[in-house]
Design a protein around this motif. Structure first.
Motif, PDB file in Angstrom:
ATOM      1  N   THR A   1      -1.346  -5.818   7.494  1.00  0.00           N
ATOM      2  CA  THR A   1      -1.268  -4.368   7.306  1.00  0.00           C
ATOM      3  C   THR A   1      -1.143  -4.038   5.824  1.00  0.00           C
ATOM      4  O   THR A   1      -1.794  -3.114   5.315  1.00  0.00           O
ATOM      5  CB  THR A   1      -0.059  -3.796   8.079  1.00  0.00           C
ATOM      6  OG1 THR A   1      -0.151  -4.177   9.452  1.00  0.00           O
ATOM      7  CG2 THR A   1      -0.002  -2.298   7.983  1.00  0.00           C
ATOM      8  N   ALA A   2      -0.322  -4.797   5.121  1.00  0.00           N
ATOM      9  CA  ALA A   2      -0.150  -4.581   3.681  1.00  0.00           C
ATOM     10  C   ALA A   2      -1.458  -4.851   2.951  1.00  0.00           C
ATOM     11  O   ALA A   2      -1.844  -4.092   2.046  1.00  0.00           O
ATOM     12  CB  ALA A   2       0.951  -5.463   3.149  1.00  0.00           C
ATOM     13  N   LEU A   3      -2.137  -5.940   3.327  1.00  0.00           N
ATOM     14  CA  LEU A   3      -3.426  -6.245   2.695  1.00  0.00           C
ATOM     15  C   LEU A   3      -4.450  -5.151   2.973  1.00  0.00           C
ATOM     16  O   LEU A   3      -5.213  -4.761   2.105  1.00  0.00           O
ATOM     17  CB  LEU A   3      -3.952  -7.601   3.195  1.00  0.00           C
ATOM     18  CG  LEU A   3      -3.321  -8.829   2.578  1.00  0.00           C
ATOM     19  CD1 LEU A   3      -3.844 -10.110   3.251  1.00  0.00           C
ATOM     20  CD2 LEU A   3      -3.589  -8.886   1.089  1.00  0.00           C
ATOM     21  N   HIS A   4      -4.423  -4.654   4.203  1.00  0.00           N
ATOM     22  CA  HIS A   4      -5.340  -3.577   4.556  1.00  0.00           C
ATOM     23  C   HIS A   4      -5.016  -2.327   3.717  1.00  0.00           C
ATOM     24  O   HIS A   4      -5.913  -1.643   3.216  1.00  0.00           O
ATOM     25  CB  HIS A   4      -5.241  -3.274   6.059  1.00  0.00           C
ATOM     26  CG  HIS A   4      -6.169  -2.180   6.486  1.00  0.00           C
ATOM     27  ND1 HIS A   4      -7.543  -2.314   6.532  1.00  0.00           N
ATOM     28  CD2 HIS A   4      -5.932  -0.894   6.888  1.00  0.00           C
ATOM     29  CE1 HIS A   4      -8.099  -1.204   6.929  1.00  0.00           C
ATOM     30  NE2 HIS A   4      -7.123  -0.309   7.161  1.00  0.00           N
ATOM     31  N   GLY A   5      -3.735  -2.011   3.563  1.00  0.00           N
ATOM     32  CA  GLY A   5      -3.289  -0.858   2.747  1.00  0.00           C
ATOM     33  C   GLY A   5      -3.725  -1.023   1.300  1.00  0.00           C
ATOM     34  O   GLY A   5      -4.190  -0.083   0.654  1.00  0.00           O
ATOM     35  N   LEU A   6      -3.542  -2.251   0.774  1.00  0.00           N
ATOM     36  CA  LEU A   6      -3.951  -2.521  -0.611  1.00  0.00           C
ATOM     37  C   LEU A   6      -5.462  -2.373  -0.764  1.00  0.00           C
ATOM     38  O   LEU A   6      -5.944  -1.815  -1.751  1.00  0.00           O
ATOM     39  CB  LEU A   6      -3.524  -3.931  -1.028  1.00  0.00           C
ATOM     40  CG  LEU A   6      -2.085  -4.104  -1.462  1.00  0.00           C
ATOM     41  CD1 LEU A   6      -1.780  -5.589  -1.738  1.00  0.00           C
ATOM     42  CD2 LEU A   6      -1.815  -3.288  -2.705  1.00  0.00           C
ATOM     43  N   SER A   7      -6.186  -2.840   0.212  1.00  0.00           N
ATOM     44  CA  SER A   7      -7.643  -2.734   0.191  1.00  0.00           C
ATOM     45  C   SER A   7      -8.062  -1.265   0.190  1.00  0.00           C
ATOM     46  O   SER A   7      -8.967  -0.853  -0.541  1.00  0.00           O
ATOM     47  CB  SER A   7      -8.232  -3.468   1.382  1.00  0.00           C
ATOM     48  OG  SER A   7      -9.641  -3.343   1.389  1.00  0.00           O
ATOM     49  N   GLN A   8      -7.372  -0.462   0.998  1.00  0.00           N
ATOM     50  CA  GLN A   8      -7.677   0.969   1.039  1.00  0.00           C
ATOM     51  C   GLN A   8      -7.363   1.623  -0.296  1.00  0.00           C
ATOM     52  O   GLN A   8      -8.135   2.451  -0.799  1.00  0.00           O
ATOM     53  CB  GLN A   8      -6.842   1.650   2.140  1.00  0.00           C
ATOM     54  CG  GLN A   8      -7.600   1.897   3.412  1.00  0.00           C
ATOM     55  CD  GLN A   8      -6.751   2.701   4.392  1.00  0.00           C
ATOM     56  OE1 GLN A   8      -5.543   2.459   4.523  1.00  0.00           O
ATOM     57  NE2 GLN A   8      -7.376   3.622   5.081  1.00  0.00           N
ATOM     58  N   LEU A   9      -6.211   1.275  -0.885  1.00  0.00           N
ATOM     59  CA  LEU A   9      -5.828   1.829  -2.196  1.00  0.00           C
ATOM     60  C   LEU A   9      -6.862   1.457  -3.261  1.00  0.00           C
ATOM     61  O   LEU A   9      -7.230   2.280  -4.094  1.00  0.00           O
ATOM     62  CB  LEU A   9      -4.439   1.330  -2.615  1.00  0.00           C
ATOM     63  CG  LEU A   9      -3.254   2.028  -1.983  1.00  0.00           C
ATOM     64  CD1 LEU A   9      -1.954   1.337  -2.410  1.00  0.00           C
ATOM     65  CD2 LEU A   9      -3.215   3.495  -2.387  1.00  0.00           C
ATOM     66  N   ARG A  10      -7.309   0.181  -3.202  1.00  0.00           N
ATOM     67  CA  ARG A  10      -8.317  -0.266  -4.173  1.00  0.00           C
ATOM     68  C   ARG A  10      -9.605   0.539  -3.989  1.00  0.00           C
ATOM     69  O   ARG A  10     -10.220   0.984  -4.965  1.00  0.00           O
ATOM     70  CB  ARG A  10      -8.561  -1.766  -4.020  1.00  0.00           C
ATOM     71  CG  ARG A  10      -9.460  -2.322  -5.123  1.00  0.00           C
ATOM     72  CD  ARG A  10      -9.627  -3.827  -5.065  1.00  0.00           C
ATOM     73  NE  ARG A  10     -10.180  -4.219  -3.763  1.00  0.00           N
ATOM     74  CZ  ARG A  10      -9.664  -5.154  -2.972  1.00  0.00           C
ATOM     75  NH1 ARG A  10      -8.587  -5.818  -3.330  1.00  0.00           N
ATOM     76  NH2 ARG A  10     -10.222  -5.456  -1.823  1.00  0.00           N
ATOM     77  N   ASP A  11     -10.020   0.752  -2.761  1.00  0.00           N
ATOM     78  CA  ASP A  11     -11.238   1.531  -2.486  1.00  0.00           C
ATOM     79  C   ASP A  11     -11.086   2.975  -2.977  1.00  0.00           C
ATOM     80  O   ASP A  11     -11.999   3.557  -3.573  1.00  0.00           O
ATOM     81  CB  ASP A  11     -11.565   1.516  -0.993  1.00  0.00           C
ATOM     82  CG  ASP A  11     -12.031   0.139  -0.505  1.00  0.00           C
ATOM     83  OD1 ASP A  11     -12.380  -0.707  -1.371  1.00  0.00           O
ATOM     84  OD2 ASP A  11     -12.047  -0.073   0.725  1.00  0.00           O
ATOM     85  N   GLU A  12      -9.903   3.570  -2.716  1.00  0.00           N
ATOM     86  CA  GLU A  12      -9.651   4.943  -3.171  1.00  0.00           C
ATOM     87  C   GLU A  12      -9.661   5.023  -4.697  1.00  0.00           C
ATOM     88  O   GLU A  12     -10.172   5.974  -5.286  1.00  0.00           O
ATOM     89  CB  GLU A  12      -8.319   5.452  -2.624  1.00  0.00           C
ATOM     90  CG  GLU A  12      -8.350   5.746  -1.143  1.00  0.00           C
ATOM     91  CD  GLU A  12      -6.971   6.102  -0.583  1.00  0.00           C
ATOM     92  OE1 GLU A  12      -6.028   6.334  -1.381  1.00  0.00           O
ATOM     93  OE2 GLU A  12      -6.832   6.141   0.645  1.00  0.00           O
ATOM     94  N   HIS A  13      -9.067   3.982  -5.306  1.00  0.00           N
ATOM     95  CA  HIS A  13      -9.044   3.920  -6.773  1.00  0.00           C
ATOM     96  C   HIS A  13     -10.471   3.834  -7.324  1.00  0.00           C
ATOM     97  O   HIS A  13     -10.824   4.539  -8.271  1.00  0.00           O
ATOM     98  CB  HIS A  13      -8.198   2.736  -7.240  1.00  0.00           C
ATOM     99  CG  HIS A  13      -8.121   2.601  -8.728  1.00  0.00           C
ATOM    100  ND1 HIS A  13      -7.438   3.513  -9.508  1.00  0.00           N
ATOM    101  CD2 HIS A  13      -8.647   1.674  -9.578  1.00  0.00           C
ATOM    102  CE1 HIS A  13      -7.546   3.151 -10.777  1.00  0.00           C
ATOM    103  NE2 HIS A  13      -8.272   2.028 -10.849  1.00  0.00           N
TER     104      HIS A  13
END
Length: 112
Positions: A5-17
């Motif tokens: 879940t954390a990795l998925h959240g980080l991946s989403q943050l990276r995509d948003e960034h």
């Protein structure tokens, strides 16, 4: 599961960034040129204003010079006119004296 879940959240943050960076780059590409053009136009405008000020001051000095020349020319004309009048009066007096002198001599001749 937590890590996933954390990795998925980080991946989403990276995509948003990345998406935000892309939006930022698009804005820069679209508006950066306009901003640079505006800055350049402002500099040109300020330069034109300075040039206008210099030209205005030059014209004012020129106008003052023309006014002074006009006053000097008017004073010279008045002086020349006065001199001509004085010369004419002196000449008229001399002519009258000569005529009186000749008339006086003629009167004396007749009297003899």
């Amino acid at each position: 599961a937590k890590h996933a879940t954390a990795l998925h959240g980080l991946s989403q943050l990276r995509d948003e960034h990345r998406s935000a960076q892309q939006v930022n780059q698009d804005w820069e590409a679209k508006h950066g040129s306009a901003l640079r053009t505006l800055l350049q136009l402002r500099e040109e405008h300020e330069g034109a204003l300075q040039t206008h000020q210099v030209e205005k001051q030059t014209l004012q000095r020129d106008m003052q010079g023309v006014e002074l020349q006009g006053r000097a020319a008017q004073a010279k004309l008045q002086t020349d006119h006065q001199r001509e009048l004085q010369d004419a009066v002196l000449q008229a007096r001399q002519d009258l004296r000569q005529q009186l002198s000749q008339g006086h001599e003629e009167t004396l001749r007749r009297a003899r």
